[in-house]
Design a protein around this motif. Structure first.
Motif, PDB file in Angstrom:
ATOM      1  N   GLU A  14       0.829  -1.199   0.000  1.00 40.79           N
ATOM      2  CA  GLU A  14       0.000   0.000   0.000  1.00 40.79           C
ATOM      3  C   GLU A  14       0.869   1.256   0.000  1.00 40.79           C
ATOM      4  N   ILE A  15       1.898   1.286   0.821  1.00 44.55           N
ATOM      5  CA  ILE A  15       2.797   2.449   0.867  1.00 44.55           C
ATOM      6  C   ILE A  15       3.441   2.659  -0.494  1.00 44.55           C
ATOM      7  N   ASP A  16       3.921   1.588  -1.112  1.00 41.36           N
ATOM      8  CA  ASP A  16       4.570   1.704  -2.425  1.00 41.36           C
ATOM      9  C   ASP A  16       3.597   2.210  -3.485  1.00 41.36           C
ATOM     10  N   ARG A  17       2.357   1.768  -3.429  1.00 43.15           N
ATOM     11  CA  ARG A  17       1.350   2.169  -4.412  1.00 43.15           C
ATOM     12  C   ARG A  17       0.948   3.640  -4.233  1.00 43.15           C
ATOM     13  N   VAL A  18       0.775   4.058  -2.974  1.00 38.33           N
ATOM     14  CA  VAL A  18       0.274   5.402  -2.699  1.00 38.33           C
ATOM     15  C   VAL A  18       1.397   6.446  -2.676  1.00 38.33           C
ATOM     16  N   ILE A  19       2.491   6.138  -1.996  1.00 39.27           N
ATOM     17  CA  ILE A  19       3.586   7.104  -1.819  1.00 39.27           C
ATOM     18  C   ILE A  19       4.613   6.978  -2.936  1.00 39.27           C
ATOM     19  N   ARG A  20       4.676   5.825  -3.530  1.00 38.30           N
ATOM     20  CA  ARG A  20       5.724   5.433  -4.458  1.00 38.30           C
ATOM     21  C   ARG A  20       6.980   5.176  -3.628  1.00 38.30           C
ATOM     22  N   ARG A  21       8.134   5.189  -4.231  1.00 42.98           N
ATOM     23  CA  ARG A  21       9.344   4.846  -3.489  1.00 42.98           C
ATOM     24  C   ARG A  21      10.356   5.984  -3.492  1.00 42.98           C
ATOM     25  N   ASP A  22       9.907   7.213  -3.821  1.00 43.64           N
ATOM     26  CA  ASP A  22      10.863   8.313  -3.947  1.00 43.64           C
ATOM     27  C   ASP A  22      10.888   9.253  -2.751  1.00 43.64           C
ATOM     28  N   ARG A  23      10.078   8.968  -1.728  1.00 42.45           N
ATOM     29  CA  ARG A  23      10.085   9.799  -0.521  1.00 42.45           C
ATOM     30  C   ARG A  23       9.521   8.995   0.643  1.00 42.45           C
ATOM     31  N   LEU A  24       9.725   9.520   1.839  1.00 42.22           N
ATOM     32  CA  LEU A  24       9.154   8.893   3.026  1.00 42.22           C
ATOM     33  C   LEU A  24       7.718   9.361   3.218  1.00 42.22           C
ATOM     34  N   ASP A 131      -1.201   9.038  18.719  1.00 43.51           N
ATOM     35  CA  ASP A 131      -1.651   8.404  17.477  1.00 43.51           C
ATOM     36  C   ASP A 131      -0.803   8.834  16.286  1.00 43.51           C
ATOM     37  N   ASN A 132      -0.576  10.137  16.151  1.00 44.29           N
ATOM     38  CA  ASN A 132       0.222  10.632  15.028  1.00 44.29           C
ATOM     39  C   ASN A 132       1.658  10.141  15.094  1.00 44.29           C
ATOM     40  N   SER A 133       2.221  10.091  16.301  1.00 41.93           N
ATOM     41  CA  SER A 133       3.608   9.632  16.464  1.00 41.93           C
ATOM     42  C   SER A 133       3.742   8.153  16.104  1.00 41.93           C
ATOM     43  N   VAL A 134       2.820   7.342  16.574  1.00 44.90           N
ATOM     44  CA  VAL A 134       2.861   5.911  16.262  1.00 44.90           C
ATOM     45  C   VAL A 134       2.636   5.704  14.768  1.00 44.90           C
ATOM     46  N   TRP A 135       1.671   6.420  14.197  1.00 45.13           N
ATOM     47  CA  TRP A 135       1.357   6.238  12.778  1.00 45.13           C
ATOM     48  C   TRP A 135       2.557   6.587  11.903  1.00 45.13           C
ATOM     49  N   ILE A 136       3.185   7.748  12.137  1.00 50.17           N
ATOM     50  CA  ILE A 136       4.300   8.163  11.267  1.00 50.17           C
ATOM     51  C   ILE A 136       5.494   7.231  11.455  1.00 50.17           C
ATOM     52  N   ALA A 137       5.711   6.754  12.674  1.00 55.90           N
ATOM     53  CA  ALA A 137       6.809   5.799  12.894  1.00 55.90           C
ATOM     54  C   ALA A 137       6.549   4.511  12.127  1.00 55.90           C
ATOM     55  N   MET A 138       5.322   3.985  12.225  1.00 56.54           N
ATOM     56  CA  MET A 138       4.992   2.766  11.502  1.00 56.54           C
ATOM     57  C   MET A 138       5.135   2.965   9.994  1.00 56.54           C
ATOM     58  N   ALA A 139       4.612   4.070   9.494  1.00 52.49           N
ATOM     59  CA  ALA A 139       4.650   4.330   8.053  1.00 52.49           C
ATOM     60  C   ALA A 139       6.081   4.398   7.537  1.00 52.49           C
ATOM     61  N   ARG A 140       6.920   5.108   8.253  1.00 51.78           N
ATOM     62  CA  ARG A 140       8.295   5.278   7.784  1.00 51.78           C
ATOM     63  C   ARG A 140       9.131   4.008   7.949  1.00 51.78           C
ATOM     64  N   ILE A 141       8.935   3.302   9.040  1.00 49.98           N
ATOM     65  CA  ILE A 141       9.665   2.044   9.227  1.00 49.98           C
ATOM     66  C   ILE A 141       9.283   1.062   8.124  1.00 49.98           C
ATOM     67  N   LEU A 142       7.999   0.906   7.873  1.00 44.55           N
ATOM     68  CA  LEU A 142       7.560  -0.048   6.852  1.00 44.55           C
ATOM     69  C   LEU A 142       7.928   0.400   5.438  1.00 44.55           C
ATOM     70  N   ALA A 143       8.046   1.702   5.225  1.00 46.03           N
ATOM     71  CA  ALA A 143       8.412   2.195   3.896  1.00 46.03           C
ATOM     72  C   ALA A 143       9.829   1.771   3.515  1.00 46.03           C
ATOM     73  N   VAL A 144      10.727   1.689   4.494  1.00 43.49           N
ATOM     74  CA  VAL A 144      12.134   1.467   4.149  1.00 43.49           C
ATOM     75  C   VAL A 144      12.762   0.195   4.726  1.00 43.49           C
ATOM     76  N   PHE A 145      12.142  -0.423   5.717  1.00 41.36           N
ATOM     77  CA  PHE A 145      12.756  -1.597   6.342  1.00 41.36           C
ATOM     78  C   PHE A 145      11.913  -2.853   6.160  1.00 41.36           C
ATOM     79  N   SER A 146      12.590  -3.987   6.130  1.00 38.46           N
ATOM     80  CA  SER A 146      11.951  -5.292   6.228  1.00 38.46           C
ATOM     81  C   SER A 146      12.316  -5.854   7.591  1.00 38.46           C
ATOM     82  N   ILE A 147      11.312  -6.333   8.299  1.00 39.06           N
ATOM     83  CA  ILE A 147      11.508  -6.918   9.622  1.00 39.06           C
ATOM     84  C   ILE A 147      11.293  -8.419   9.459  1.00 39.06           C
TER      85      ILE A 147
END
Length: 196
Positions: A14-24, A131-147
């Motif tokens: 979803e992140i890749d589709r909506v944000i693409r891969r050129d920014r966080l 809520d905003n802090s958790v959301w942005i952390a989750m979004a950015r971690i998932l955008a760039v990392f694999s766990i």
């Protein structure tokens, strides 16, 4: 994400589709990442940080469902009981972010944020910041990392051993895993973000 790699993959798609891969991701993307919001809501519902709410004292006599509650009584809310309520959540002990997607894509269940942040006049004043802090952390971690789980000597993924504390607040006990950039593009985003 370690315990549910299929959820991680779907959120990253979803992140890749909506944000693409050129920014966080940014907070302005919040409304566009509906599955990610479901992941956050489900994480908070599934393992609330405060399973037994903070005790409160009644300021006056009260009646609830025919039961008398005297002034000065100590009331402790069972947050875990509310987040695992089988009349509101199908299979509540399972981690299923799709439960919060509208039908027909999901189960159409409704998250109950008040069970996480409290009720009435004593509801957490910082809930929107949290809520905003958790959301942005989750979004950015998932955008760039694999766990992912660690690999054994033969290169097979080992079953993660994730456990939670059973104290007043509930936290994940230390565990081992791999957290690596998803690819070269993600690595460059991490580097550029650290330079800003």
């Amino acid at each position: 994400m370690l315990l549910h790699p299929e959820v991680q993959k779907k959120a990253q798609e979803e992140i890749d589709r909506v944000i693409r891969r050129d920014r966080l991701p940014e907070l302005s993307d919040h409304g566009s990442l509906t599955y990610l919001q479901c992941v956050m809501d489900e994480t908070m519902r599934w393992q609330p940080v405060l399973p037994i709410g903070i005790p409160h004292q009644t300021t006056a006599d009260d009646t609830y469902r025919g039961m008398h509650i005297p002034k000065g009584a100590i009331i402790v809310a069972n947050s875990r009981g509310l987040t695992w309520d089988e009349t509101k959540f199908h299979d509540p002990r399972s981690f299923k972010p799709e439960r919060f997607l509208p039908k027909p894509d999901g189960a159409g269940e409704v998250p109950s944020p008040n069970t996480v942040y409290g009720w009435g006049r004593r509801i957490c004043a910082g809930r929107f910041l949290a809520d905003n802090s958790v959301w942005i952390a989750m979004a950015r971690i998932l955008a760039v990392f694999s766990i992912t789980p660690l690999k054994d000597a033969e290169g097979h993924l080992m079953k993660p051993d994730v456990k939670f504390t059973t104290e007043m607040t509930r936290h994940v006990k230390p565990f081992k895993c791999d957290i690596l950039p998803r690819d070269e593009k993600a690595r460059l985003l991490i580097i550029n973000a650290s330079l800003d």
